[in-house]
Design a protein around this motif. Structure first.
Motif, PDB file in Angstrom:
ATOM      1  N   SER A 110     -72.930  -7.857 -28.967  1.00  0.00           N
ATOM      2  CA  SER A 110     -74.349  -8.170 -29.186  1.00  0.00           C
ATOM      3  C   SER A 110     -75.213  -6.933 -28.991  1.00  0.00           C
ATOM      4  O   SER A 110     -76.166  -6.700 -29.755  1.00  0.00           O
ATOM      5  N   THR A 111     -74.896  -6.119 -27.985  1.00  0.00           N
ATOM      6  CA  THR A 111     -75.660  -4.891 -27.753  1.00  0.00           C
ATOM      7  C   THR A 111     -75.462  -3.901 -28.888  1.00  0.00           C
ATOM      8  O   THR A 111     -76.421  -3.253 -29.349  1.00  0.00           O
ATOM      9  N   LEU A 112     -74.232  -3.769 -29.362  1.00  0.00           N
ATOM     10  CA  LEU A 112     -73.954  -2.836 -30.460  1.00  0.00           C
ATOM     11  C   LEU A 112     -74.634  -3.286 -31.749  1.00  0.00           C
ATOM     12  O   LEU A 112     -75.112  -2.451 -32.531  1.00  0.00           O
ATOM     13  N   ILE A 113     -74.687  -4.595 -31.995  1.00  0.00           N
ATOM     14  CA  ILE A 113     -75.398  -5.092 -33.183  1.00  0.00           C
ATOM     15  C   ILE A 113     -76.873  -4.718 -33.105  1.00  0.00           C
ATOM     16  O   ILE A 113     -77.479  -4.290 -34.107  1.00  0.00           O
ATOM     17  N   PHE A 114     -77.468  -4.866 -31.919  1.00  0.00           N
ATOM     18  CA  PHE A 114     -78.882  -4.505 -31.774  1.00  0.00           C
ATOM     19  C   PHE A 114     -79.070  -2.998 -31.947  1.00  0.00           C
ATOM     20  O   PHE A 114     -80.112  -2.536 -32.431  1.00  0.00           O
ATOM     21  N   ALA A 115     -78.055  -2.212 -31.551  1.00  0.00           N
ATOM     22  CA  ALA A 115     -78.165  -0.754 -31.662  1.00  0.00           C
ATOM     23  C   ALA A 115     -78.153  -0.285 -33.105  1.00  0.00           C
ATOM     24  O   ALA A 115     -78.807   0.708 -33.451  1.00  0.00           O
ATOM     25  N   ILE A 116     -77.414  -0.984 -33.964  1.00  0.00           N
ATOM     26  CA  ILE A 116     -77.299  -0.531 -35.356  1.00  0.00           C
ATOM     27  C   ILE A 116     -78.115  -1.387 -36.314  1.00  0.00           C
ATOM     28  O   ILE A 116     -78.298  -1.007 -37.476  1.00  0.00           O
ATOM     29  N   GLY A 117     -78.594  -2.546 -35.864  1.00  0.00           N
ATOM     30  CA  GLY A 117     -79.314  -3.451 -36.751  1.00  0.00           C
ATOM     31  C   GLY A 117     -80.783  -3.114 -36.871  1.00  0.00           C
ATOM     32  O   GLY A 117     -81.364  -2.421 -36.032  1.00  0.00           O
ATOM     33  N   ARG A 118     -81.394  -3.617 -37.923  1.00  0.00           N
ATOM     34  CA  ARG A 118     -82.827  -3.460 -38.152  1.00  0.00           C
ATOM     35  C   ARG A 118     -83.371  -4.779 -38.701  1.00  0.00           C
ATOM     36  O   ARG A 118     -82.710  -5.446 -39.499  1.00  0.00           O
ATOM     37  N   PRO A 139     -80.734  -9.694 -38.221  1.00  0.00           N
ATOM     38  CA  PRO A 139     -79.607  -9.265 -37.380  1.00  0.00           C
ATOM     39  C   PRO A 139     -79.955  -9.193 -35.903  1.00  0.00           C
ATOM     40  O   PRO A 139     -79.098  -9.446 -35.050  1.00  0.00           O
ATOM     41  N   LEU A 140     -81.196  -8.860 -35.572  1.00  0.00           N
ATOM     42  CA  LEU A 140     -81.560  -8.754 -34.160  1.00  0.00           C
ATOM     43  C   LEU A 140     -81.638 -10.128 -33.504  1.00  0.00           C
ATOM     44  O   LEU A 140     -81.277 -10.283 -32.331  1.00  0.00           O
ATOM     45  N   LEU A 141     -82.104 -11.130 -34.257  1.00  0.00           N
ATOM     46  CA  LEU A 141     -82.105 -12.488 -33.704  1.00  0.00           C
ATOM     47  C   LEU A 141     -80.672 -12.980 -33.496  1.00  0.00           C
ATOM     48  O   LEU A 141     -80.362 -13.604 -32.470  1.00  0.00           O
ATOM     49  N   PHE A 142     -79.797 -12.668 -34.450  1.00  0.00           N
ATOM     50  CA  PHE A 142     -78.385 -13.025 -34.279  1.00  0.00           C
ATOM     51  C   PHE A 142     -77.809 -12.356 -33.041  1.00  0.00           C
ATOM     52  O   PHE A 142     -77.049 -12.972 -32.276  1.00  0.00           O
ATOM     53  N   SER A 143     -78.170 -11.103 -32.825  1.00  0.00           N
ATOM     54  CA  SER A 143     -77.703 -10.378 -31.640  1.00  0.00           C
ATOM     55  C   SER A 143     -78.125 -11.074 -30.358  1.00  0.00           C
ATOM     56  O   SER A 143     -77.338 -11.219 -29.425  1.00  0.00           O
ATOM     57  N   ARG A 144     -79.367 -11.526 -30.304  1.00  0.00           N
ATOM     58  CA  ARG A 144     -79.872 -12.160 -29.080  1.00  0.00           C
ATOM     59  C   ARG A 144     -79.241 -13.534 -28.859  1.00  0.00           C
ATOM     60  O   ARG A 144     -78.973 -13.922 -27.716  1.00  0.00           O
ATOM     61  N   GLY A 153     -73.627  -0.480 -24.959  1.00  0.00           N
ATOM     62  CA  GLY A 153     -72.607  -1.326 -25.559  1.00  0.00           C
ATOM     63  C   GLY A 153     -71.200  -0.789 -25.333  1.00  0.00           C
ATOM     64  O   GLY A 153     -70.264  -1.552 -25.062  1.00  0.00           O
ATOM     65  N   GLY A 154     -71.048   0.535 -25.410  1.00  0.00           N
ATOM     66  CA  GLY A 154     -69.744   1.136 -25.164  1.00  0.00           C
ATOM     67  C   GLY A 154     -69.276   0.930 -23.738  1.00  0.00           C
ATOM     68  O   GLY A 154     -68.100   0.620 -23.480  1.00  0.00           O
ATOM     69  N   LEU A 155     -70.180   1.092 -22.771  1.00  0.00           N
ATOM     70  CA  LEU A 155     -69.818   0.864 -21.377  1.00  0.00           C
ATOM     71  C   LEU A 155     -69.456  -0.601 -21.127  1.00  0.00           C
ATOM     72  O   LEU A 155     -68.556  -0.905 -20.327  1.00  0.00           O
ATOM     73  N   THR A 156     -70.126  -1.502 -21.815  1.00  0.00           N
ATOM     74  CA  THR A 156     -69.810  -2.922 -21.658  1.00  0.00           C
ATOM     75  C   THR A 156     -68.428  -3.238 -22.218  1.00  0.00           C
ATOM     76  O   THR A 156     -67.698  -4.066 -21.660  1.00  0.00           O
ATOM     77  N   LEU A 157     -68.039  -2.584 -23.312  1.00  0.00           N
ATOM     78  CA  LEU A 157     -66.687  -2.757 -23.835  1.00  0.00           C
ATOM     79  C   LEU A 157     -65.635  -2.317 -22.818  1.00  0.00           C
ATOM     80  O   LEU A 157     -64.603  -2.976 -22.631  1.00  0.00           O
ATOM     81  N   LEU A 158     -65.898  -1.209 -22.140  1.00  0.00           N
ATOM     82  CA  LEU A 158     -64.972  -0.738 -21.107  1.00  0.00           C
ATOM     83  C   LEU A 158     -64.887  -1.740 -19.958  1.00  0.00           C
ATOM     84  O   LEU A 158     -63.803  -1.979 -19.407  1.00  0.00           O
ATOM     85  N   ALA A 159     -66.023  -2.331 -19.599  1.00  0.00           N
ATOM     86  CA  ALA A 159     -66.021  -3.334 -18.529  1.00  0.00           C
ATOM     87  C   ALA A 159     -65.220  -4.567 -18.937  1.00  0.00           C
ATOM     88  O   ALA A 159     -64.508  -5.161 -18.116  1.00  0.00           O
ATOM     89  N   ALA A 160     -65.315  -4.966 -20.212  1.00  0.00           N
ATOM     90  CA  ALA A 160     -64.532  -6.112 -20.691  1.00  0.00           C
ATOM     91  C   ALA A 160     -63.040  -5.819 -20.595  1.00  0.00           C
ATOM     92  O   ALA A 160     -62.239  -6.686 -20.206  1.00  0.00           O
TER      93      ALA A 160
END
Length: 433
Positions: free
Chosen positions: A101-109, A113-118, A184-191
């Motif tokens: 979800s964080t990565l989608i918000f980072a690349i979306g406009r 897409p931002l509502l989908f991310s949230r 988003g990358g740090l969250t992937l590492l946490a997962a």
């Protein structure tokens, strides 16, 4: 006390995990998961940042509230999954969804897409929050449940405050979208960390419903109907706390501080603007929430009377909110910090109360009820508070009036907690049912 065995994916020589280590892993992952969400709450309301995201300021409000609305539906689903599947896998999957979800918000406009991310983040947070709190109950006993719950809540408050600071700094240094990419990358590492290291707790397959806990669920009674009364009773202080603190007080913080200090605070030759001052106070309030969570949880373990401790904590919160409604700035600021201590204390006590009262194999669903009502409170607070402020004349000191009403609501909840403490004293508050 037998240690919990770690999940698959580690070398066989790995040491078993202690309860504190399990809570540490859960806390770190939860804190990291907030990097995206807290960044958005911190910087997205700025018009220039909203423009970079391709949305209007009105749409920003929708985006920041969409995750809470969807949780009213997804909390229950998360609870059912956690009562039937191994917690580690669902937790890791939830944290992975949060990273996506964080990565989608980072690349979306744009709004779509931002509502989908949230909405995706709200679904992910249901899994993270319900599952992690259930896992804390799994590895705890009646003797340390308050302390471990407070320890986990500490990581939540540190994560919320630290992630807001991280997001602001990354946005200033690298830009809005690059900052979110890092989060988003740090969250992937946490997962990945959760998937490899967390214990493979499984309430659906463990005999006696202990869910792999350190302490066998020898007191668990046979299966019965879902404990709706216990779930609703436990949810009452969470609903009120989230309504008052996460809803009303969070939404009115900048208006409250403006009424106390005007458009800024003069420190020598420098003027600290009100927005910066509000952010600093919110971070300080998070630290006081940590103190409240740790202290209330530990005290409830020592006293063995969690509802009685909850009554005392909420009474302190009522006093703090009433003090914050005053016109004396130092006293009002002290009241705001005292109230933050109470908010942290309640968040630590509620899951501990649920853990004492609820069978291990039903904790996921009960916590989903508790946190759904909490989300409802946090969603109702801002529109009710801001709507009343808009309708009341300035001469009526609308923020102070609303704070006094919140203090009254907290006092009524104190009475409710004292009523529940009577059942607790008579032995009806400790055994699972």
């Amino acid at each position: 006390m037998n240690p919990v065995r770690v999940g698959h994916g580690l070398p066989s020589a790995a040491q078993p995990a202690s309860p504190s280590r399990v809570v540490l892993l859960l806390g770190v992952g939860t804190a990291v998961s907030l990097l995206g969400d807290s960044t958005l709450y911190t910087v997205l309301p700025r018009p220039e940042i909203a423009a970079q995201a391709g949305v209007s300021l009105a749409m920003v409000g929708v985006l920041l509230g969409a995750n809470r609305v969807v949780r009213l539906l997804t909390n229950g689903l998360a609870g059912m999954l956690y009562d039937r599947l191994p917690r580690r896998r669902v937790l890791a999957a939830s944290l992975f969804l949060g990273a996506i979800s964080t990565l989608i918000f980072a690349i979306g406009r744009g709004p779509g897409p931002l509502l989908f991310s949230r909405l995706l983040w709200g679904t992910a947070w249901s899994g993270i929050w319900v599952g992690a709190n259930a896992a804390v109950l799994d590895v705890s006993s009646t003797h340390n449940r308050g302390r471990l719950s407070g320890q986990y809540q500490m990581w939540f408050f540190l994560g919320a405050g630290g992630a807001a600071l991280f997001g602001g700094v990354m946005t200033d240094l690298l830009g809005f979208h690059r900052g979110l990419l890092i989060g988003g990358g740090l969250t992937l590492l946490a997962a990945l960390l959760w998937l490899l290291v967390l214990p493979d707790l499984n309430p659906a397959r463990t005999p006696g419903g202990s869910a792999g806990a350190l302490h066998p669920a020898r007191d668990d009674p046979p299966d019965g109907p879902f404990p709706w009364p216990a779930a609703i009773f436990t949810a009452v202080p969470m609903f009120v706390t989230r309504f008052v603190f996460a809803g009303v007080i969070t939404a009115t913080a900048i208006l409250w501080l403006t009424g106390l200090v005007g458009d800024g605070l003069s420190l020598g030759a420098r003027m600290v603007p009100i927005a910066t001052l509000t952010g600093a106070f919110v971070a300080l309030r998070a630290l006081f929430g940590v103190l409240g969570a740790r202290a209330a949880g530990h005290l409830s373990d020592l006293a063995g009377r969690r509802w009685l401790v909850a009554a005392g904590v909420m009474l302190a919160g009522a006093a703090g909110v009433a003090l914050a409604a005053g016109r004396n700035p130092p006293a009002a600021l002290i009241g705001g910090l005292v109230a933050a201590i109470a908010a942290g204390g309640v968040q630590a006590l509620v899951p501990a109360i649920a853990g004492d009262r609820i069978r291990a194999r039903e904790r996921g669903r009960v916590l989903s009820v508790v946190y759904t009502l909490g989300d409802l409170g946090s969603a109702l607070g801002p529109p009710l508070a801001l709507g009343l402020i808009q309708r009341m004349p300035p001469a009526a000191a609308p923020v102070a009036t609303i704070y006094r009403l919140c203090a009254l609501l907290l006092v009524l909840t104190v009475v409710f907690a004292l009523w529940r403490s009577l059942a607790e004293r008579q032995g009806g508050g400790g055994a699972p049912r």
